[in-house]
Write a protein that holds these residues in place. Sequence first.
Motif, PDB file in Angstrom:
ATOM      1  N   MET A 100       0.831  -1.191   0.000  1.00 31.37           N
ATOM      2  CA  MET A 100       0.000   0.000   0.000  1.00 31.37           C
ATOM      3  C   MET A 100       0.872   1.250   0.000  1.00 31.37           C
ATOM      4  O   MET A 100       1.615   1.504   0.955  1.00 31.37           O
ATOM      5  N   GLY A 101       0.809   2.032  -1.066  1.00 32.72           N
ATOM      6  CA  GLY A 101       1.582   3.259  -1.152  1.00 32.72           C
ATOM      7  C   GLY A 101       0.842   4.430  -0.538  1.00 32.72           C
ATOM      8  O   GLY A 101      -0.145   4.266   0.190  1.00 32.72           O
ATOM      9  N   SER A 102       1.289   5.636  -0.839  1.00 29.77           N
ATOM     10  CA  SER A 102       0.670   6.839  -0.273  1.00 29.77           C
ATOM     11  C   SER A 102      -0.719   7.089  -0.849  1.00 29.77           C
ATOM     12  O   SER A 102      -1.504   7.847  -0.280  1.00 29.77           O
ATOM     13  N   LEU A 103      -1.027   6.451  -1.980  1.00 30.73           N
ATOM     14  CA  LEU A 103      -2.362   6.528  -2.586  1.00 30.73           C
ATOM     15  C   LEU A 103      -2.908   5.104  -2.692  1.00 30.73           C
ATOM     16  O   LEU A 103      -2.813   4.464  -3.741  1.00 30.73           O
ATOM     17  N   PRO A 104      -3.477   4.570  -1.598  1.00 29.36           N
ATOM     18  CA  PRO A 104      -3.893   3.161  -1.589  1.00 29.36           C
ATOM     19  C   PRO A 104      -4.868   2.787  -2.698  1.00 29.36           C
ATOM     20  O   PRO A 104      -4.825   1.660  -3.202  1.00 29.36           O
ATOM     21  N   GLU A 155      -2.507  15.764  -9.340  1.00 27.54           N
ATOM     22  CA  GLU A 155      -2.306  14.723  -8.341  1.00 27.54           C
ATOM     23  C   GLU A 155      -3.244  14.940  -7.156  1.00 27.54           C
ATOM     24  O   GLU A 155      -3.669  16.072  -6.894  1.00 27.54           O
ATOM     25  N   GLU A 156      -3.530  13.866  -6.435  1.00 36.54           N
ATOM     26  CA  GLU A 156      -4.431  13.946  -5.292  1.00 36.54           C
ATOM     27  C   GLU A 156      -3.720  13.536  -4.005  1.00 36.54           C
ATOM     28  O   GLU A 156      -2.626  12.981  -4.025  1.00 36.54           O
ATOM     29  N   VAL A 157      -4.383  13.833  -2.892  1.00 33.44           N
ATOM     30  CA  VAL A 157      -3.933  13.411  -1.567  1.00 33.44           C
ATOM     31  C   VAL A 157      -4.986  12.464  -1.012  1.00 33.44           C
ATOM     32  O   VAL A 157      -6.183  12.742  -1.096  1.00 33.44           O
ATOM     33  N   SER A 210     -11.369  11.642   2.223  1.00 36.03           N
ATOM     34  CA  SER A 210     -11.651  12.332   0.969  1.00 36.03           C
ATOM     35  C   SER A 210     -10.349  12.448   0.193  1.00 36.03           C
ATOM     36  O   SER A 210      -9.273  12.190   0.721  1.00 36.03           O
ATOM     37  N   THR A 211     -10.450  12.859  -1.081  1.00 39.29           N
ATOM     38  CA  THR A 211      -9.264  12.878  -1.942  1.00 39.29           C
ATOM     39  C   THR A 211      -9.187  14.205  -2.685  1.00 39.29           C
ATOM     40  O   THR A 211      -9.560  14.298  -3.855  1.00 39.29           O
TER      41      THR A 211
END
Length: 508
Positions: free
Chosen positions: A47-51, A480-482, A486-487
């Motif tokens: 699992m990276g920073s954006l699962p 890009e998103e976080v 929420s994203t």
Amino acid sequence: MELQPFALYATILIVTITLLKLSRRGRRRDLPPGPRPWPIIGNLNLMGSLPHRSIDALSKKYGHIMYLKFGSCPVFVGSSVAAAKFFLKTHDLSFVSRPRTAAGRYTTYNYSDITWSPYGAYWRQARKMCLTELFSARRLDSFEYIRVEELRRLLRDLFASSSSTVVLKDFLTTLSLNVISRMVLGKNYLQAEEGAVVTPEEFKTMLDELFFLNGVINVGDWIPSVRLLDLQGYVKRMKVLSRKFDRFLEHVVDEHNARRAAEGEGFVAKDMVDVLLQLADDPGLEIKLSRNGVKAFSQDMIAGGTESSAVTVEWALAELLRRPEILAKATEELDRVVGRERWVEERDMHNLPYIESIVKETMRLHPVAPMLVPRMSREDTSFEGYHLPAGSLVLVNVWTIGRDPEVWPQPDQFRPEQFVGRDIDVKGQDFELLPFGSGRRMCPGYNLGLKLIQASLANLLHGFEWRLPEGTTKEGLNMEEVFGLSTPKKEPLEVVVEPRLPAHMYVM
């Protein structure tokens, strides 16, 4: 020939171990495909920073129903329309509960809100209160004047900032917070004033932290042996955040109780906290609604109503700035249907199919909750021949579904036209598009969120010309998103606006 005791025991041991291995292999073959888990951590290393993107990549290899392990917890991931329908409709009741996470414990008054409370009498009662009292069509209609007033305030503030570079998310979050604060709390508690419990900036930071901490993969949730160590420091942050929210919500409840006491028998509920306090006094409730429950519900409504609309409108405008031809079609529709002498009203939306399509396309490519809120299976089930045991975590990756080439031609492109004339809605019955979820656990406030998103976007497009600041190109715009519950965009959208309607329209 008789076996000696040692040989007999050894034979029994070997046979037992062999049978156990065969049994385990048999059970493993009944599970969906997935990557081999590591000891102790399972597949958490993948699992990276954006699962949602990590899981999307895995699903391309292992299929639309996939088996993972988070620590010792089995996880099933659905990444197709068929899987979403199975989990959220066909067997909705089997997957209607929630995992017991640290976020639910520490940030929602020990699972007292509608989002994280486990399935049972309390949650059923909470859901009924949301549907019949808090988010009923009658109550939402009664608050339309608040949404109109705050939207006009936003348009006026943007007009005052014409020709200068602005951070759009700041304006959108202020709009959403003001609307939700007045609807839920009865007044704008977040205006800058002397003696305020929290400043607007502090409250926005608290909301960002709440959504982040409710979406992180907290190792202690899935590996109980390290739970007390709080290796990532998330639990410490949750406790700090909960104290900040509680200080604010205690003040809110005290003020509401004081007004109730002062008005006595003539008291009339003016906002959602008033309604909750009346329900808390109702002796007919199956489960008494405690003071913490009132605070948990209030926090839930503030957070949910604020984040979804602000994030979605920001993503929509970012996509439109990359596609000027789509922006031109949207403003043409607004000029033709609404004209240039009035603002867009909520009742206009059914006559603005292209604006509605832009909203749907934004929700497809940028769902606020890309894997929805996780569920827990309550009983054994089976799907496509695979065994899904009770006590498993269930994730529905709507981010992957929204990019499925079998459902969406050119899935990575922003194409609102694909919704025009296509009978796909966002209300939980079309499993190709599930921004608010579906089934019993669907977001109960989705109607309010949809009203805010559509009216905000329509009026912003109607009232202003939009361009990127000098030196920023549409090709270079960071998309890009976080990740969290929420994203949002990783880099807030900076824009320059110019009024496109007569000047008197902005004097309100």
